[in-house]
Write a protein that holds these residues in place. Sequence first.
Motif, mmCIF file in Angstrom:
data_model
loop_
_atom_site.group_PDB
_atom_site.id
_atom_site.type_symbol
_atom_site.label_atom_id
_atom_site.label_comp_id
_atom_site.label_asym_id
_atom_site.label_seq_id
_atom_site.Cartn_x
_atom_site.Cartn_y
_atom_site.Cartn_z
ATOM 1 N N GLU A 92 0.964 -1.125 -0.078
ATOM 2 C CA GLU A 92 -0.011 0.064 -0.073
ATOM 3 C C GLU A 92 0.719 1.244 0.067
ATOM 4 O O GLU A 92 1.139 1.752 1.019
ATOM 5 N N VAL A 93 1.389 1.607 -1.056
ATOM 6 C CA VAL A 93 2.159 2.741 -1.210
ATOM 7 C C VAL A 93 1.551 3.621 -2.150
ATOM 8 O O VAL A 93 1.211 3.241 -3.579
ATOM 9 N N GLY A 94 1.275 4.944 -2.251
ATOM 10 C CA GLY A 94 0.791 5.859 -3.084
ATOM 11 C C GLY A 94 0.869 7.385 -2.346
ATOM 12 O O GLY A 94 1.237 7.728 -1.327
ATOM 13 N N ARG A 95 -0.028 8.280 -3.078
ATOM 14 C CA ARG A 95 -0.189 9.622 -2.487
ATOM 15 C C ARG A 95 -0.771 9.634 -1.256
ATOM 16 O O ARG A 95 -0.648 10.516 -0.348
ATOM 17 N N LYS A 96 -1.721 8.800 -0.921
ATOM 18 C CA LYS A 96 -2.498 8.540 0.165
ATOM 19 C C LYS A 96 -2.134 7.322 0.995
ATOM 20 O O LYS A 96 -2.887 7.171 2.146
ATOM 21 N N HIS A 97 -1.180 6.580 0.702
ATOM 22 C CA HIS A 97 -0.983 5.359 1.224
ATOM 23 C C HIS A 97 0.376 4.841 1.417
ATOM 24 O O HIS A 97 1.166 5.625 0.790
ATOM 25 N N LEU A 302 -1.600 20.421 7.906
ATOM 26 C CA LEU A 302 -0.584 20.985 7.223
ATOM 27 C C LEU A 302 -0.620 21.554 6.089
ATOM 28 O O LEU A 302 0.392 21.911 5.508
ATOM 29 N N GLY A 303 -1.896 21.268 5.351
ATOM 30 C CA GLY A 303 -1.924 21.573 4.088
ATOM 31 C C GLY A 303 -1.176 20.955 3.167
ATOM 32 O O GLY A 303 -0.809 21.282 1.967
ATOM 33 N N LYS A 304 -0.973 19.547 3.115
ATOM 34 C CA LYS A 304 -0.012 18.845 2.248
ATOM 35 C C LYS A 304 -0.710 17.790 1.415
ATOM 36 O O LYS A 304 -1.991 17.586 1.665
ATOM 37 N N SER A 305 -0.328 17.468 0.134
ATOM 38 C CA SER A 305 -1.180 16.740 -0.759
ATOM 39 C C SER A 305 -0.708 15.327 -0.813
ATOM 40 O O SER A 305 -1.528 14.611 -1.349
ATOM 41 N N LYS A 306 0.401 14.899 -0.285
ATOM 42 C CA LYS A 306 0.922 13.571 -0.178
ATOM 43 C C LYS A 306 1.452 13.160 1.019
ATOM 44 O O LYS A 306 2.001 14.021 1.891
ATOM 45 N N ILE A 307 1.250 11.912 1.584
ATOM 46 C CA ILE A 307 1.715 11.364 2.555
ATOM 47 C C ILE A 307 3.290 11.493 2.819
ATOM 48 O O ILE A 307 3.704 11.908 3.886
ATOM 49 N N PHE A 313 10.657 9.165 6.013
ATOM 50 C CA PHE A 313 10.883 8.249 4.819
ATOM 51 C C PHE A 313 9.861 7.287 4.540
ATOM 52 O O PHE A 313 9.013 6.743 5.312
ATOM 53 N N MET A 314 9.350 7.469 3.155
ATOM 54 C CA MET A 314 8.303 6.604 2.594
ATOM 55 C C MET A 314 8.835 4.967 2.444
ATOM 56 O O MET A 314 10.141 4.787 2.390
ATOM 57 N N ASP A 315 8.026 4.179 2.379
ATOM 58 C CA ASP A 315 8.384 2.726 2.178
ATOM 59 C C ASP A 315 9.380 2.503 0.854
ATOM 60 O O ASP A 315 10.294 1.688 0.866
ATOM 61 N N ASP A 316 9.031 3.185 -0.135
ATOM 62 C CA ASP A 316 10.008 3.066 -1.276
ATOM 63 C C ASP A 316 11.249 3.948 -1.409
ATOM 64 O O ASP A 316 12.012 3.898 -2.419
ATOM 65 N N ASN A 317 11.403 4.680 -0.182
ATOM 66 C CA ASN A 317 12.814 5.200 -0.411
ATOM 67 C C ASN A 317 13.493 5.118 1.139
ATOM 68 O O ASN A 317 14.343 5.971 1.294
ATOM 69 N N SER A 318 12.924 4.337 2.033
ATOM 70 C CA SER A 318 13.749 4.060 3.249
ATOM 71 C C SER A 318 14.911 3.606 3.322
ATOM 72 O O SER A 318 15.626 3.446 4.112
#
Length: 318
Positions: A92-97, A302-307, A313-318
Amino acid sequence: MEFRPSCSRETWKNRLALTQKVRAFFQKRNVLEVETPVLSRASGTDAHLDYFETIGKPSRYLMTSPEFHLKRLLAADFGDIFEIAHAFRLDEVGRKHNSEFELVEWYRVGMHYEELMCEVEDLASEILGKMVKAERLSFREAYRRYAQVDPFTATREDFRQALKANQVPDVEGSDSFSREDFWDYLMVTVIEPHLGKDSPQFLMDYPESEAALAQTYLNANGDRVAKRFELYIQNMELCNGYEELTDPQEQRRRFEADIAWRKANGKPIPAIDERFLAALEHGMPAASGVAMGLDRLFMLALGKSKIEDVVLFMDDNS
């Protein structure tokens, strides 16, 4: 290779301040903070959630939610409790995941789910800095309003006409779709793009087959529905709550039905949490509980558009 975090130092400091607000919210209400394990020898059986499993014997599962441990504490007379925890869901990786995410999960003894919905609004108002008052929208009303179809009485042809009317392509294999399959497809393609878009909405009173760990009841139309709700703000699902099922036999039946579905669909089979069922056998008090995704809530605050804008660190760049 990029090594930097995905959110700024300033954003991280703002997030920490919001986390303190979450803690203060529950402390003011005398709700006890607890910590439960991230690893367990058992996992939830939810047909639509995939989990991380460790290598080795016996294997362990990274928890998709602290729910079962928290309910064991309820059965052990801990009373009202909350936990700020990391949870894990496979792929589950994406803008909201993100596969690893932070949530706050809490349980209120003796509270009905309608009351808990009000407390969810109170917490969201505290964190977002503005009054959150959400429309209560039943599962049936949502499908009638946004897809022009009654989910409980529609035929296969009715569902297909609803897809056509909303300019959604039919999909291969829909000849064998169950009613639940049409619900899922319409939810993703037609319903969810409307939910919380203009103002906050609670989607509630799901069909019995969508009850998960919630109590059910017969509504005025004679449909058995779940005492379950989800809050949507700006098209984002923020929480999932129930008036909790306390019947151990019914809970085991639901677990076994989930596992049968997973077997039939070639999905991995988790171990049933027998300690959780033992807690229900011992006696868990009547309660309502909810898990709210903090990453998404903080995105809105915080007015952000992506998790990735609110985690280091996101799962795909940790």
